[in-house]
Motif scaffolding. Structure first.
Motif, PDB file in Angstrom:
ATOM      1  N   THR A 100      34.641  52.882  32.662  1.00  0.00           N
ATOM      2  CA  THR A 100      35.741  52.671  31.717  1.00  0.00           C
ATOM      3  C   THR A 100      35.564  53.379  30.380  1.00  0.00           C
ATOM      4  OG1 THR A 100      34.677  50.622  30.953  1.00  0.00           O
ATOM      5  CG2 THR A 100      36.294  50.425  32.732  1.00  0.00           C
ATOM      6  N   HIS A 138      48.043  43.296  39.466  1.00  0.00           N
ATOM      7  CA  HIS A 138      46.883  43.614  40.301  1.00  0.00           C
ATOM      8  C   HIS A 138      46.055  42.361  40.593  1.00  0.00           C
ATOM      9  CE1 HIS A 138      44.590  44.415  36.323  1.00  0.00           C
ATOM     10  NE2 HIS A 138      43.981  43.375  36.870  1.00  0.00           N
ATOM     11  N   ASN A 140      41.985  41.651  41.059  1.00  0.00           N
ATOM     12  CA  ASN A 140      40.706  42.313  40.830  1.00  0.00           C
ATOM     13  C   ASN A 140      39.615  41.715  41.712  1.00  0.00           C
ATOM     14  OD1 ASN A 140      38.677  43.918  39.731  1.00  0.00           O
ATOM     15  ND2 ASN A 140      38.274  42.474  38.073  1.00  0.00           N
ATOM     16  N   ASN A 144      34.318  42.398  36.605  1.00  0.00           N
ATOM     17  CA  ASN A 144      35.190  42.619  35.458  1.00  0.00           C
ATOM     18  C   ASN A 144      34.458  43.480  34.421  1.00  0.00           C
ATOM     19  OD1 ASN A 144      36.622  42.111  32.864  1.00  0.00           O
ATOM     20  ND2 ASN A 144      37.790  40.677  34.100  1.00  0.00           N
ATOM     21  N   CYS A 164      50.499  42.881  32.242  1.00  0.00           N
ATOM     22  CA  CYS A 164      49.418  43.866  32.300  1.00  0.00           C
ATOM     23  C   CYS A 164      49.984  45.271  32.499  1.00  0.00           C
ATOM     24  CB  CYS A 164      48.485  43.488  33.456  1.00  0.00           C
ATOM     25  SG  CYS A 164      46.855  44.193  33.345  1.00  0.00           S
ATOM     26  N   GLY A 191      42.338  45.790  43.900  1.00  0.00           N
ATOM     27  CA  GLY A 191      41.244  46.707  43.591  1.00  0.00           C
ATOM     28  C   GLY A 191      39.924  46.188  44.133  1.00  0.00           C
ATOM     29  N   THR A 193      35.746  47.341  45.673  1.00  0.00           N
ATOM     30  CA  THR A 193      34.673  48.238  45.272  1.00  0.00           C
ATOM     31  C   THR A 193      34.604  49.513  46.100  1.00  0.00           C
ATOM     32  OG1 THR A 193      33.041  47.216  46.745  1.00  0.00           O
ATOM     33  CG2 THR A 193      33.276  46.266  44.542  1.00  0.00           C
ATOM     34  N   VAL A 219      41.907  49.317  38.413  1.00  0.00           N
ATOM     35  CA  VAL A 219      41.889  48.000  37.786  1.00  0.00           C
ATOM     36  C   VAL A 219      40.935  47.932  36.587  1.00  0.00           C
ATOM     37  CG1 VAL A 219      41.376  45.552  38.142  1.00  0.00           C
ATOM     38  CG2 VAL A 219      42.687  46.810  39.859  1.00  0.00           C
ATOM     39  N   PRO A 220      39.692  48.429  36.684  1.00  0.00           N
ATOM     40  CA  PRO A 220      38.823  48.374  35.502  1.00  0.00           C
ATOM     41  C   PRO A 220      39.412  49.119  34.306  1.00  0.00           C
ATOM     42  CG  PRO A 220      37.536  48.861  37.464  1.00  0.00           C
ATOM     43  CD  PRO A 220      38.973  48.973  37.863  1.00  0.00           C
ATOM     44  N   ILE A 223      42.191  47.017  32.745  1.00  0.00           N
ATOM     45  CA  ILE A 223      41.678  45.863  32.011  1.00  0.00           C
ATOM     46  C   ILE A 223      41.201  46.269  30.615  1.00  0.00           C
ATOM     47  CG2 ILE A 223      39.805  44.174  31.916  1.00  0.00           C
ATOM     48  CD1 ILE A 223      40.075  43.896  34.975  1.00  0.00           C
TER      49      ILE A 223
END
Length: 275
Positions: A100, A138, A140, A144, A164, A191, A193, A219-220, A223
């Protein structure tokens, strides 16, 4: 301030400062993250500065085929943008802070909105390969990215994830799509891994919990953007249908992404023009 928190914030500030030295007084209004097979959008940008990821302090390297691995600063439809031609993923072995970092750096550079795209597997049985799905929400299933010390300089400890995906931007996309004759789907992105493509049982589970499409990214980034109160607009390109018996591979995903990318490019260009 904890040592970990100080180190994270220092990295963000230092990386942003390095980029500012390269781009001068250029100030991007919007950030765009281009997923698998969707990097051709960057070719439509009148580039002013292009920086390969390996030259940017703190940036990992993009190891995924179909991700060029560079930041492009320039103009599209008269608007200043920064585009990421390729992203970083948790499955590549990077930490969530590394995954991120680019979004947090774009926030430091002053972007006012973030446009994200990805290639994903369709769960909703009404979807077809090549469809564009506007992400309305989404689920997750990854760690997070805000776990750990909160970066108070960027946002609150417990950020609200309502709206979001910005409702005003979704409404604008709907209108533009009608004007351009672009068919849109709408739904929830799950989302996970990765790096394995999902099993049939996993797709059935995702459907049961409310998912319409599934992927391994996005997603990350969303966020941390919302942590910084940056409005987000997201599009998934449906590159395979997960509940069918057809077996896809990464080459198929890239091919379908490139085909749908033409329509996504037109949608993104119009939306950025109207910012």
């Amino acid at each position: 301030m904890s040592e970990v928190k100080t180190k994270m914030m220092d990295q963000i500030v230092q990386t942003a400062a390095f980029i500012r030295e390269r781009i001068g007084d250029f100030a991007p209004e919007a950030g765009v993250i281009l997923g698998t097979g969707l990097g051709d959008f960057a070719d439509k940008i009148t580039a002013k500065v292009i920086i390969p990821y390996e030259e940017i302090p703190g940036f990992p390297r993009s190891t995924v085929q179909g991700h060029a691995g560079r930041m492009i600063f320039g103009e599209i439809e008269g608007r200043s943008v920064v585009a990421m031609q390729g992203r970083f993923h948790y499955y590549e072995g990077y930490t969530m802070s590394q995954v991120t970092l680019p979004v947090r750096v774009m926030g430091q550079l002053g972007i006012k909105s973030l446009f994200v795209s990805n290639a994903s597997g369709g769960i909703n049985t009404s979807f077809r390969v090549g469809d564009l799905m506007i992400i309305t929400d989404h689920i997750n299933l990854m760690p997070n990215p805000l776990i750990g010390p909160n970066l108070d300089e960027l946002g609150p400890r417990f950020p609200d994830m309502h709206n979001c995906y910005d409702k005003d931007l979704i409404a604008r996309a709907t209108r533009i799509a009608e004007e351009e004759g672009i068919k849109l789907q709408y739904g929830v992105y799950v989302g996970g891994t990765g790096p394995t493509f999902e099993t049939q049982a996993e797709y059935r589970y995702f459907k049961a919990i409310g998912g319409d499409t599934a992927g391994m990214s996005t997603v990350p980034e969303v966020i941390v953007a919302r942590h910084m109160s940056i409005p987000v607009f997201g599009v998934s390109v449906i590159t395979n249908c997960g509940l069918s018996d057809e077996v896809g591979d990464h080459e198929d995903v890239q091919l379908q992404g490139r085909k749908a990318g033409i329509r996504m490019e037109k949608l993104f260009r119009r939306m950025i023009q109207e910012l």
